[in-house]
Design a protein around this motif. Structure first.
Motif, PDB file in Angstrom:
ATOM      1  N   GLU A  16      -6.003  28.756  12.468  1.00 40.45           N
ATOM      2  CA  GLU A  16      -7.297  28.163  12.844  1.00 40.45           C
ATOM      3  C   GLU A  16      -8.310  29.251  13.167  1.00 40.45           C
ATOM      4  OE1 GLU A  16      -6.076  25.583  15.972  1.00 40.45           O
ATOM      5  OE2 GLU A  16      -5.865  23.828  14.655  1.00 40.45           O
ATOM      6  N   ARG A  17      -7.875  30.311  13.796  1.00 40.62           N
ATOM      7  CA  ARG A  17      -8.788  31.424  14.095  1.00 40.62           C
ATOM      8  C   ARG A  17      -9.233  32.123  12.821  1.00 40.62           C
ATOM      9  NH1 ARG A  17      -6.312  35.341  18.551  1.00 40.62           N
ATOM     10  NH2 ARG A  17      -8.154  36.498  17.821  1.00 40.62           N
ATOM     11  N   LEU A  18      -8.312  32.308  11.890  1.00 40.02           N
ATOM     12  CA  LEU A  18      -8.620  33.076  10.691  1.00 40.02           C
ATOM     13  C   LEU A  18      -9.404  32.278   9.651  1.00 40.02           C
ATOM     14  CD1 LEU A  18      -5.167  34.861  10.254  1.00 40.02           C
ATOM     15  CD2 LEU A  18      -7.326  35.967  10.863  1.00 40.02           C
ATOM     16  N   LEU A  19      -9.254  30.967   9.638  1.00 43.62           N
ATOM     17  CA  LEU A  19      -9.851  30.154   8.576  1.00 43.62           C
ATOM     18  C   LEU A  19     -11.040  29.320   9.026  1.00 43.62           C
ATOM     19  CD1 LEU A  19      -6.548  28.878   6.878  1.00 43.62           C
ATOM     20  CD2 LEU A  19      -7.991  30.813   6.187  1.00 43.62           C
ATOM     21  N   SER A  20     -11.459  29.486  10.279  1.00 46.39           N
ATOM     22  CA  SER A  20     -12.520  28.625  10.809  1.00 46.39           C
ATOM     23  C   SER A  20     -13.921  29.066  10.400  1.00 46.39           C
ATOM     24  CB  SER A  20     -12.440  28.568  12.339  1.00 46.39           C
ATOM     25  OG  SER A  20     -12.591  29.868  12.884  1.00 46.39           O
ATOM     26  N   GLY A  21     -14.099  30.337  10.102  1.00 47.15           N
ATOM     27  CA  GLY A  21     -15.444  30.828   9.786  1.00 47.15           C
ATOM     28  C   GLY A  21     -15.769  30.753   8.306  1.00 47.15           C
ATOM     29  N   ASN A  22     -16.980  31.207   7.976  1.00 50.96           N
ATOM     30  CA  ASN A  22     -17.392  31.225   6.571  1.00 50.96           C
ATOM     31  C   ASN A  22     -16.757  32.372   5.799  1.00 50.96           C
ATOM     32  OD1 ASN A  22     -19.087  28.994   6.870  1.00 50.96           O
ATOM     33  ND2 ASN A  22     -20.787  30.274   7.619  1.00 50.96           N
ATOM     34  N   GLN A  23     -16.470  33.472   6.507  1.00 53.46           N
ATOM     35  CA  GLN A  23     -15.875  34.639   5.856  1.00 53.46           C
ATOM     36  C   GLN A  23     -14.351  34.572   5.974  1.00 53.46           C
ATOM     37  OE1 GLN A  23     -17.694  36.883   4.126  1.00 53.46           O
ATOM     38  NE2 GLN A  23     -19.458  35.560   4.581  1.00 53.46           N
ATOM     39  N   ARG A  24     -13.776  33.747   5.132  1.00 59.24           N
ATOM     40  CA  ARG A  24     -12.327  33.582   5.173  1.00 59.24           C
ATOM     41  C   ARG A  24     -11.648  34.670   4.365  1.00 59.24           C
ATOM     42  NH1 ARG A  24     -13.415  28.007   3.560  1.00 59.24           N
ATOM     43  NH2 ARG A  24     -12.522  28.622   1.557  1.00 59.24           N
ATOM     44  N   PRO A  25     -10.436  35.106   4.779  1.00 59.96           N
ATOM     45  CA  PRO A  25      -9.664  36.040   3.946  1.00 59.96           C
ATOM     46  C   PRO A  25      -9.199  35.337   2.677  1.00 59.96           C
ATOM     47  CG  PRO A  25      -8.315  35.225   5.748  1.00 59.96           C
ATOM     48  CD  PRO A  25      -9.711  34.724   6.007  1.00 59.96           C
ATOM     49  N   SER A  26      -8.914  36.124   1.669  1.00 63.76           N
ATOM     50  CA  SER A  26      -8.410  35.528   0.420  1.00 63.76           C
ATOM     51  C   SER A  26      -6.884  35.422   0.434  1.00 63.76           C
ATOM     52  CB  SER A  26      -8.861  36.358  -0.784  1.00 63.76           C
ATOM     53  OG  SER A  26      -8.279  37.662  -0.732  1.00 63.76           O
ATOM     54  N   ALA A  27      -6.249  36.106   1.387  1.00 63.93           N
ATOM     55  CA  ALA A  27      -4.784  36.066   1.461  1.00 63.93           C
ATOM     56  C   ALA A  27      -4.351  36.260   2.908  1.00 63.93           C
ATOM     57  CB  ALA A  27      -4.159  37.136   0.572  1.00 63.93           C
ATOM     58  N   ILE A  28      -3.221  35.637   3.264  1.00 62.43           N
ATOM     59  CA  ILE A  28      -2.639  35.792   4.596  1.00 62.43           C
ATOM     60  C   ILE A  28      -1.153  36.112   4.453  1.00 62.43           C
ATOM     61  CG2 ILE A  28      -2.020  34.631   6.761  1.00 62.43           C
ATOM     62  CD1 ILE A  28      -4.514  32.957   6.545  1.00 62.43           C
ATOM     63  N   PHE A  29      -0.725  37.133   5.149  1.00 59.15           N
ATOM     64  CA  PHE A  29       0.706  37.435   5.264  1.00 59.15           C
ATOM     65  C   PHE A  29       1.141  37.018   6.662  1.00 59.15           C
ATOM     66  CE2 PHE A  29       3.967  40.752   6.520  1.00 59.15           C
ATOM     67  CZ  PHE A  29       5.033  40.119   5.892  1.00 59.15           C
ATOM     68  N   ALA A  30       2.112  36.100   6.730  1.00 57.58           N
ATOM     69  CA  ALA A  30       2.633  35.623   8.017  1.00 57.58           C
ATOM     70  C   ALA A  30       3.983  36.275   8.276  1.00 57.58           C
ATOM     71  CB  ALA A  30       2.769  34.104   8.013  1.00 57.58           C
ATOM     72  N   GLY A  31       4.225  36.661   9.537  1.00 56.12           N
ATOM     73  CA  GLY A  31       5.435  37.395   9.901  1.00 56.12           C
ATOM     74  C   GLY A  31       6.722  36.625   9.789  1.00 56.12           C
ATOM     75  N   ASN A  32       6.660  35.298   9.622  1.00 56.53           N
ATOM     76  CA  ASN A  32       7.856  34.533   9.247  1.00 56.53           C
ATOM     77  C   ASN A  32       7.409  33.229   8.583  1.00 56.53           C
ATOM     78  OD1 ASN A  32       7.165  32.766  11.347  1.00 56.53           O
ATOM     79  ND2 ASN A  32       9.150  32.872  12.358  1.00 56.53           N
ATOM     80  N   ASP A  33       8.362  32.485   8.044  1.00 53.84           N
ATOM     81  CA  ASP A  33       8.040  31.285   7.274  1.00 53.84           C
ATOM     82  C   ASP A  33       7.511  30.151   8.147  1.00 53.84           C
ATOM     83  OD1 ASP A  33       8.887  32.644   5.039  1.00 53.84           O
ATOM     84  OD2 ASP A  33      10.872  31.705   4.984  1.00 53.84           O
ATOM     85  N   GLU A  34       7.988  30.075   9.390  1.00 50.09           N
ATOM     86  CA  GLU A  34       7.489  29.034  10.287  1.00 50.09           C
ATOM     87  C   GLU A  34       5.983  29.172  10.485  1.00 50.09           C
ATOM     88  OE1 GLU A  34       8.957  26.485  11.972  1.00 50.09           O
ATOM     89  OE2 GLU A  34      10.905  26.771  11.016  1.00 50.09           O
ATOM     90  N   MET A  35       5.508  30.394  10.707  1.00 49.10           N
ATOM     91  CA  MET A  35       4.070  30.618  10.895  1.00 49.10           C
ATOM     92  C   MET A  35       3.318  30.399   9.593  1.00 49.10           C
ATOM     93  SD  MET A  35       3.916  33.756  13.667  1.00 49.10           S
ATOM     94  CE  MET A  35       4.539  35.009  12.543  1.00 49.10           C
ATOM     95  N   ALA A  36       3.945  30.748   8.467  1.00 45.67           N
ATOM     96  CA  ALA A  36       3.311  30.488   7.172  1.00 45.67           C
ATOM     97  C   ALA A  36       3.124  28.989   6.955  1.00 45.67           C
ATOM     98  CB  ALA A  36       4.157  31.090   6.049  1.00 45.67           C
ATOM     99  N   ALA A  37       4.085  28.185   7.389  1.00 46.57           N
ATOM    100  CA  ALA A  37       3.951  26.728   7.288  1.00 46.57           C
ATOM    101  C   ALA A  37       2.782  26.239   8.129  1.00 46.57           C
ATOM    102  CB  ALA A  37       5.245  26.045   7.727  1.00 46.57           C
ATOM    103  N   GLY A  38       2.534  26.892   9.264  1.00 47.52           N
ATOM    104  CA  GLY A  38       1.372  26.570  10.075  1.00 47.52           C
ATOM    105  C   GLY A  38       0.081  26.836   9.329  1.00 47.52           C
ATOM    106  N   VAL A  39       0.049  27.912   8.537  1.00 48.30           N
ATOM    107  CA  VAL A  39      -1.125  28.210   7.712  1.00 48.30           C
ATOM    108  C   VAL A  39      -1.346  27.089   6.698  1.00 48.30           C
ATOM    109  CG1 VAL A  39      -2.129  29.822   6.031  1.00 48.30           C
ATOM    110  CG2 VAL A  39      -0.818  30.703   7.987  1.00 48.30           C
ATOM    111  N   TYR A  40      -0.270  26.604   6.090  1.00 53.77           N
ATOM    112  CA  TYR A  40      -0.374  25.505   5.131  1.00 53.77           C
ATOM    113  C   TYR A  40      -1.034  24.280   5.773  1.00 53.77           C
ATOM    114  CZ  TYR A  40       2.477  27.219   1.167  1.00 53.77           C
ATOM    115  OH  TYR A  40       2.937  27.888   0.068  1.00 53.77           O
ATOM    116  N   LYS A  41      -0.622  23.962   6.985  1.00 52.88           N
ATOM    117  CA  LYS A  41      -1.169  22.774   7.641  1.00 52.88           C
ATOM    118  C   LYS A  41      -2.672  22.908   7.867  1.00 52.88           C
ATOM    119  CE  LYS A  41      -0.830  19.846  11.736  1.00 52.88           C
ATOM    120  NZ  LYS A  41      -0.079  19.492  12.959  1.00 52.88           N
ATOM    121  N   VAL A  42      -3.090  24.059   8.360  1.00 50.35           N
ATOM    122  CA  VAL A  42      -4.511  24.273   8.637  1.00 50.35           C
ATOM    123  C   VAL A  42      -5.314  24.256   7.338  1.00 50.35           C
ATOM    124  CG1 VAL A  42      -6.212  25.892   9.572  1.00 50.35           C
ATOM    125  CG2 VAL A  42      -4.034  25.532  10.762  1.00 50.35           C
TER     126      VAL A  42
END
Length: 355
Positions: A251-277
């Protein structure tokens, strides 16, 4: 004169055991061998003749005999229990670790007992001490993050308890370490994203108190730096290796207009959180956002699109760590390696950034 009545001879009676769980003494009597011979059969000793071994094994099969590790410990003044101590928020990681340990001790006569703990509690080392003493453990597997605690390892050494440690770097004698090289896996993820053309990349790290999080962060950041890509502080968010913490970080990384084009998450559980957002925000994966995880847990292939993730052979790690504790046992297989290597499994969650 009346004839004297004669009785037919009673049939020979087989030696029977009351209807209860059979003991090693029962098996020895039924097989007409000594208790020591039964023990040798259980421990796969080469000192037992094949005919005797087959007779003992037939009796054990007939009565579904399974040696009681507690009783064996009392009889032989030693323990047949392996402990696994862990403080890890990812359930699947712990399950896979247990499967690996069970692979190692299968048919060895040993059993696995587990001890979850909270390493943030100042009294947790005393709790592990009680666990070891009460269970009279043969040895203990230390799983990250507790494996990184030198005070815990020192306590086990002081009381003479065998232990093995799983960690991303070497922290102890080679005979006690399973090294996972998390830094190399994270670097491979960085190289992959860069090769696709991504330059605005964000990182969700695990807790800074975890050595694995430090190694994964360093490996990823340094690999990008070598390719001329610097991650600003705003693109690095610390989380807790949980799904919920991954949601908060995304939510912090994707809330603004300047979003990253890629995210590396330190484990799969956190990556699944990225999917939800991303789903909630209408951000398409991978067309608008590429995502890479770490661990390659079963979750990675169940997400849609399937998640690219750095595979850490957790089951192998558990197997090796448990095998280290059995090295003093007769007939134990030698540990082929005390090191495992992660590698990236590419699936459908990444593509070159949109122009």
């Amino acid at each position: 004169m009346p004839r004297k009545k004669t009785e037919a001879p009673a049939p020979a009676r087989a030696w029977t055991v009351p209807d209860r769980a059979k003991t090693i003494n029962d098996i020895a009597r039924l097989a007409d061998v000594s208790k020591k011979t039964v023990s040798r059969v259980l421990n796969h000793s080469p000192l037992v003749h094949q005919e005797t071994r087959e007779r003992v094994e037939a009796v054990m099969r007939q009565f579904n005999y399974t040696p009681d590790p507690f009783a064996r410990g009392l009889a032989f003044r030693r323990s047949f229990l392996i402990g696994m101590v862990y403080d890890n928020p990812t359930a699947q990681y712990i399950v896979n670790m247990q499967y690996g340990a069970l692979d190692a001790i299968r048919d060895s006569g040993f059993e696995l007992v587990v001890h979850p703990c909270d390493s943030r509690n100042p009294g947790y080392i005393d709790g592990v001490h009680r666990f070891v003493q009460q269970q009279k453990l043969h040895g203990v597997m230390l799983v990250p993050r507790v494996s990184e605690d030198q005070a815990l390892a020192d306590m086990l050494a002081d009381i003479g308890c065998r232990y093995s440690r799983i960690a991303s770097v070497s922290l102890d004698e080679a005979s006690r370490m399973v090294i996972t090289h998390d830094r190399d896996g994270a670097a491979e993820a960085a190289d992959y994203l860069q090769s696709l053309g991504h330059r605005d990349i964000a990182l969700i790290t695990g807790p800074s108190s975890y050595r694995s999080a430090h190694e994964r962060t360093s490996g990823f950041v340094e690999a990008l730096s070598k390719r001329g890509i610097e991650l600003p502080a705003a693109r690095i968010v610390e989380a807790g290796y949980t799904f919920e913490s991954g949601v908060a970080a995304a939510e912090r990384l994707l809330s603004g207009n300047q979003r990253p084009s890629a995210i590396f998450a330190g484990n799969d559980e956190m990556a699944a959180g990225v999917y939800k957002v991303a789903l909630r925000a209408g951000i398409s994966i991978p067309q608008q956002l590429s995502v890479v995880g770490f661990d390659d847990s079963p979750l990675a292939s169940r997400l849609w699109p399937a998640l690219s993730s750095v595979r850490l052979p957790v089951r192998d790690m558990g197997r090796i760590a448990a095998s280290m504790l059995l090295q003093s046992e007769p007939g134990a297989a030698s540990v082929a390696s005390a090191s495992v290597r992660p590698h990236l499994v590419v699936r459908d969650s990444c593509q070159p950034p949109a122009c």
